[in-house]
Structure formats: structure tokens, C-alpha cells
Design a protein around this motif. Structure first.
Motif, PDB file in Angstrom:
ATOM      1  N   LEU A   1       0.821  -1.207   0.000  1.00  0.00           N
ATOM      2  CA  LEU A   1       0.000   0.000   0.000  1.00  0.00           C
ATOM      3  C   LEU A   1       0.858   1.262   0.000  1.00  0.00           C
ATOM      4  N   ALA A   2       2.006   1.197   0.671  1.00  0.00           N
ATOM      5  CA  ALA A   2       2.883   2.365   0.734  1.00  0.00           C
ATOM      6  C   ALA A   2       3.395   2.759  -0.652  1.00  0.00           C
ATOM      7  N   LEU A   3       3.491   1.793  -1.553  1.00  0.00           N
ATOM      8  CA  LEU A   3       3.945   2.103  -2.908  1.00  0.00           C
ATOM      9  C   LEU A   3       2.996   3.081  -3.597  1.00  0.00           C
ATOM     10  N   LEU A   4       1.700   2.967  -3.304  1.00  0.00           N
ATOM     11  CA  LEU A   4       0.731   3.879  -3.900  1.00  0.00           C
ATOM     12  C   LEU A   4       0.868   5.293  -3.345  1.00  0.00           C
ATOM     13  N   ASP A   5       1.305   5.392  -2.090  1.00  0.00           N
ATOM     14  CA  ASP A   5       1.416   6.705  -1.440  1.00  0.00           C
ATOM     15  C   ASP A   5       2.720   7.416  -1.771  1.00  0.00           C
ATOM     16  N   ASN A   6       3.768   6.655  -2.032  1.00  0.00           N
ATOM     17  CA  ASN A   6       5.108   7.234  -2.105  1.00  0.00           C
ATOM     18  C   ASN A   6       5.694   7.261  -3.503  1.00  0.00           C
ATOM     19  N   THR A   7       4.857   7.129  -4.506  1.00  0.00           N
ATOM     20  CA  THR A   7       5.352   7.136  -5.885  1.00  0.00           C
ATOM     21  C   THR A   7       4.592   8.170  -6.704  1.00  0.00           C
ATOM     22  N   ASN A   8       5.067   8.404  -7.907  1.00  0.00           N
ATOM     23  CA  ASN A   8       4.440   9.354  -8.817  1.00  0.00           C
ATOM     24  C   ASN A   8       2.988   8.949  -9.071  1.00  0.00           C
ATOM     25  N   PRO A   9       2.008   9.814  -8.752  1.00  0.00           N
ATOM     26  CA  PRO A   9       0.598   9.436  -8.941  1.00  0.00           C
ATOM     27  C   PRO A   9       0.215   9.221 -10.396  1.00  0.00           C
ATOM     28  N   GLU A  10       1.056   9.663 -11.330  1.00  0.00           N
ATOM     29  CA  GLU A  10       0.760   9.465 -12.747  1.00  0.00           C
ATOM     30  C   GLU A  10       1.322   8.137 -13.269  1.00  0.00           C
ATOM     31  N   GLU A  11       2.065   7.426 -12.438  1.00  0.00           N
ATOM     32  CA  GLU A  11       2.635   6.144 -12.845  1.00  0.00           C
ATOM     33  C   GLU A  11       1.594   5.055 -12.635  1.00  0.00           C
ATOM     34  N   SER A  12       1.221   4.344 -13.692  1.00  0.00           N
ATOM     35  CA  SER A  12       0.120   3.380 -13.597  1.00  0.00           C
ATOM     36  C   SER A  12       0.523   2.075 -12.916  1.00  0.00           C
ATOM     37  N   LEU A  13       1.784   1.662 -13.081  1.00  0.00           N
ATOM     38  CA  LEU A  13       2.249   0.423 -12.466  1.00  0.00           C
ATOM     39  C   LEU A  13       3.566   0.689 -11.753  1.00  0.00           C
ATOM     40  N   VAL A  14       3.548   0.552 -10.442  1.00  0.00           N
ATOM     41  CA  VAL A  14       4.757   0.776  -9.647  1.00  0.00           C
ATOM     42  C   VAL A  14       5.150  -0.539  -8.988  1.00  0.00           C
ATOM     43  N   MET A  15       6.457  -0.757  -8.863  1.00  0.00           N
ATOM     44  CA  MET A  15       6.951  -2.012  -8.318  1.00  0.00           C
ATOM     45  C   MET A  15       7.898  -1.753  -7.153  1.00  0.00           C
ATOM     46  N   SER A  16       7.842  -2.618  -6.169  1.00  0.00           N
ATOM     47  CA  SER A  16       8.787  -2.547  -5.067  1.00  0.00           C
ATOM     48  C   SER A  16      10.167  -2.971  -5.559  1.00  0.00           C
ATOM     49  N   GLU A  17      11.182  -2.716  -4.738  1.00  0.00           N
ATOM     50  CA  GLU A  17      12.538  -3.088  -5.127  1.00  0.00           C
ATOM     51  C   GLU A  17      12.662  -4.602  -5.289  1.00  0.00           C
ATOM     52  N   SER A  18      12.036  -5.363  -4.393  1.00  0.00           N
ATOM     53  CA  SER A  18      12.111  -6.821  -4.507  1.00  0.00           C
ATOM     54  C   SER A  18      11.418  -7.309  -5.778  1.00  0.00           C
ATOM     55  N   ALA A  19      10.321  -6.640  -6.155  1.00  0.00           N
ATOM     56  CA  ALA A  19       9.637  -7.016  -7.393  1.00  0.00           C
ATOM     57  C   ALA A  19      10.493  -6.695  -8.612  1.00  0.00           C
ATOM     58  N   ARG A  20      11.171  -5.552  -8.577  1.00  0.00           N
ATOM     59  CA  ARG A  20      12.046  -5.186  -9.692  1.00  0.00           C
ATOM     60  C   ARG A  20      13.182  -6.193  -9.857  1.00  0.00           C
ATOM     61  N   GLN A  21      13.734  -6.608  -8.737  1.00  0.00           N
ATOM     62  CA  GLN A  21      14.822  -7.585  -8.801  1.00  0.00           C
ATOM     63  C   GLN A  21      14.330  -8.908  -9.370  1.00  0.00           C
ATOM     64  N   ALA A  22      13.128  -9.319  -8.967  1.00  0.00           N
ATOM     65  CA  ALA A  22      12.571 -10.573  -9.477  1.00  0.00           C
ATOM     66  C   ALA A  22      12.291 -10.481 -10.975  1.00  0.00           C
ATOM     67  N   MET A  23      11.796  -9.335 -11.433  1.00  0.00           N
ATOM     68  CA  MET A  23      11.515  -9.162 -12.854  1.00  0.00           C
ATOM     69  C   MET A  23      12.794  -9.125 -13.678  1.00  0.00           C
ATOM     70  N   ALA A  24      13.897  -8.688 -13.068  1.00  0.00           N
ATOM     71  CA  ALA A  24      15.164  -8.599 -13.801  1.00  0.00           C
ATOM     72  C   ALA A  24      15.823  -9.952 -13.995  1.00  0.00           C
ATOM     73  N   ARG A  25      15.432 -10.930 -13.167  1.00  0.00           N
ATOM     74  CA  ARG A  25      16.031 -12.264 -13.304  1.00  0.00           C
ATOM     75  C   ARG A  25      15.443 -12.984 -14.511  1.00  0.00           C
ATOM     76  N   PRO A  26      16.219 -13.820 -15.183  1.00  0.00           N
ATOM     77  CA  PRO A  26      15.686 -14.568 -16.335  1.00  0.00           C
ATOM     78  C   PRO A  26      14.519 -15.445 -15.906  1.00  0.00           C
TER      79      PRO A  26
END
Length: 232
Positions: free
Chosen positions: A146-171
Motif C-alpha cells: 500500500l505504501a507504494l501507492l502513497d510514495n510514488t508518482n501518482p501518474e505512474e500506472s504500475l509501480v513495483m517494489s525493489e524486490s519485485a524489480r529484482q525478481a523481474m530482472a532475473r531470467p
């Protein structure tokens, strides 16, 4: 004796369902992914249509979400903040990302009619998840999402946590396009009934986490094919 309200009963039920799902993921070392959702420019929209219609709008959106989630996924609505939370047990971040993209595309196409208002909803989604849980306490997971919705650019439609970004970067070894091509090839060779006969024994031997990943891939395939399922 204090009467238990329907709201408190629902919150208690939600809490228990979340704890049970996370305990299962912890016990079997399954991943878990969360999607938190709200409406972009929420305050402006509420000023235009009013609080009562805002509640109706979120209810309609929740009905749409029910069509995309699996029976084991948990959909929770906070009536005070008008935010929605989907918990995807035994689902990795890649699967959650696919679902988030489908939801964004679906709501971009929809116009929701409420009384005299035709509302084009812009959805915001926060994506968070872990491959391995350290405990089954839902509070840190939910609060971080929930904090991701509060602490990110309100115009960004899809925001990811750091752990999610790391998981997406893995093959990711299981490409949706590769799976789709394989399924289509089987359909052409054997037809629908032959394909089901082939899949059933294989599915029965898959671990539950892998079976649920396959469901994600099939849902993605359904929304991309020109079929009846893609329009529901």
C-alpha cells in the motif's frame, strides 16, 4: 455484550484468510505476490461524482476483478480508502506482473456507467512480492504494498517494489509466448479433446505452485486470443 458488526466480521474473515494463505506459502516455500489498486486522480473524481457513486464505482471495479482472479486468490476492498488488494498465493512476481498488465489494459478499454456519468477509470497498481517468505505475518507485506501507492508518482500506472524489480530482472525460464505456441501446436495436431487428454495427466503430477503458474499463462493466452473468454 458488544454486537459484532458485519464490517468487523468481514475484516476478521479477511485477516484469517490472508494468514492461512501466507502460512501455506511459508510451509511449502511458495512465492507470494500482492497487487494494491486505487483510482488515479481519486480526489478529483470523487468531487465530480460524489462519495456514494465513488463507492458504487469501486464495487463495479471489484466485480470486474473477480473475473480475472482465480478461486484461491484473495480480493480485499477497503471501504474507507476505496483501495483494493489482491493477494496471489504461490504466484511469482512475473505472474503478478502479467495480471497487472491485463487489468490495466482491461480498465483502459472500459467505460463505467453510473447514473448520468460515463466514467473512464484510470487504474493505478502497486506490485510487491517475495519468492520466499520469512514469516506469515501479513502486516509488513500489505503495508509495504500500500505504501507504494502513497510514495510514488501518482501518474505512474504500475509501480513495483525493489524486490519485485529484482525478481523481474532475473531470467524467467517459462516464456508465455513459448507456452502459447506449444499449446496452439497441440490444438492443431489433436484438437481440443486431445489436448485436454494430454494435459490432465501432466497437470496431476505438477507441484501446486507450478500448476498455478500455468493457470497464469493460460489466462494471459485467453486475453490475447480472439475468443469469447477474451471479451468477458
Amino acid at each position: 455484550m458488544t454486537a459484532v458488526t458485519s464490517k468487523s466480521r468481514a475484516e476478521s474473515h479477511n485477516q484469517l484468510a490472508i494468514e492461512q494463505a501466507l502460512s501455506l506459502c511459508l510451509r511449502h516455500q511458495h512465492p507470494v505476490t500482492l497487487l494494491a489498486m486505487d483510482v488515479a486522480e481519486f480526489e478529483n473524481l470523487r468531487a465530480d461524482i460524489g462519495e456514494a457513486r465513488m463507492e458504487s464505482l469501486v464495487s463495479v471495479m471489484a466485480e470486474h476483478l473477480q473475473q480475472f482472479k482465480r478461486c484461491e486468490d484473495l480480493l480485499i476492498i477497503n471501504p474507507d480508502s476505496h483501495r483494493m488488494l489482491v493477494i496471489l498465493p504461490a504466484t511469482d512476481v512475473q505472474g503478478g506482473h502479467q495480471l497487472a498488465r491485463r487489468l490495466l489494459a482491461r480498465f483502459d478499454e472500459d467505460v463505467i456507467q453510473l447514473d448520468e456519468f460515463q466514467i473512464e477509470v484510470s487504474l493505478r497498481i502497486a506490485l510487491h512480492g517475495y519468492e520466499t517468505l520469512e514469516d506469515a505475518d501479513p502486516s509488513p507485506l500489505i503495508n509495504a504494498t500500500l505504501a507504494l501507492l502513497d510514495n510514488t508518482n501518482p501518474e505512474e500506472s504500475l509501480v513495483m517494489s525493489e524486490s519485485a524489480r529484482q525478481a523481474m530482472a532475473r531470467p524467467h525460464p517459462h516464456s508465455t509466448d513459448t507456452l502459447a505456441a506449444g499449446l496452439l501446436a497441440k490444438v492443431r495436431r489433436k484438437g481440443d479433446s486431445g489436448l485436454l487428454d494430454t494435459l490432465k495427466p501432466a497437470l496431476s503430477r505438477l507441484p501446486e505452485s507450478e500448476r498455478m503458474k500455468l493457470v497464469d499463462h493460460l489466462l494471459d493466452l485467453s486475453t490475447r486470443l480472439d475468443s469469447g473468454l477474451a471479451r468477458h
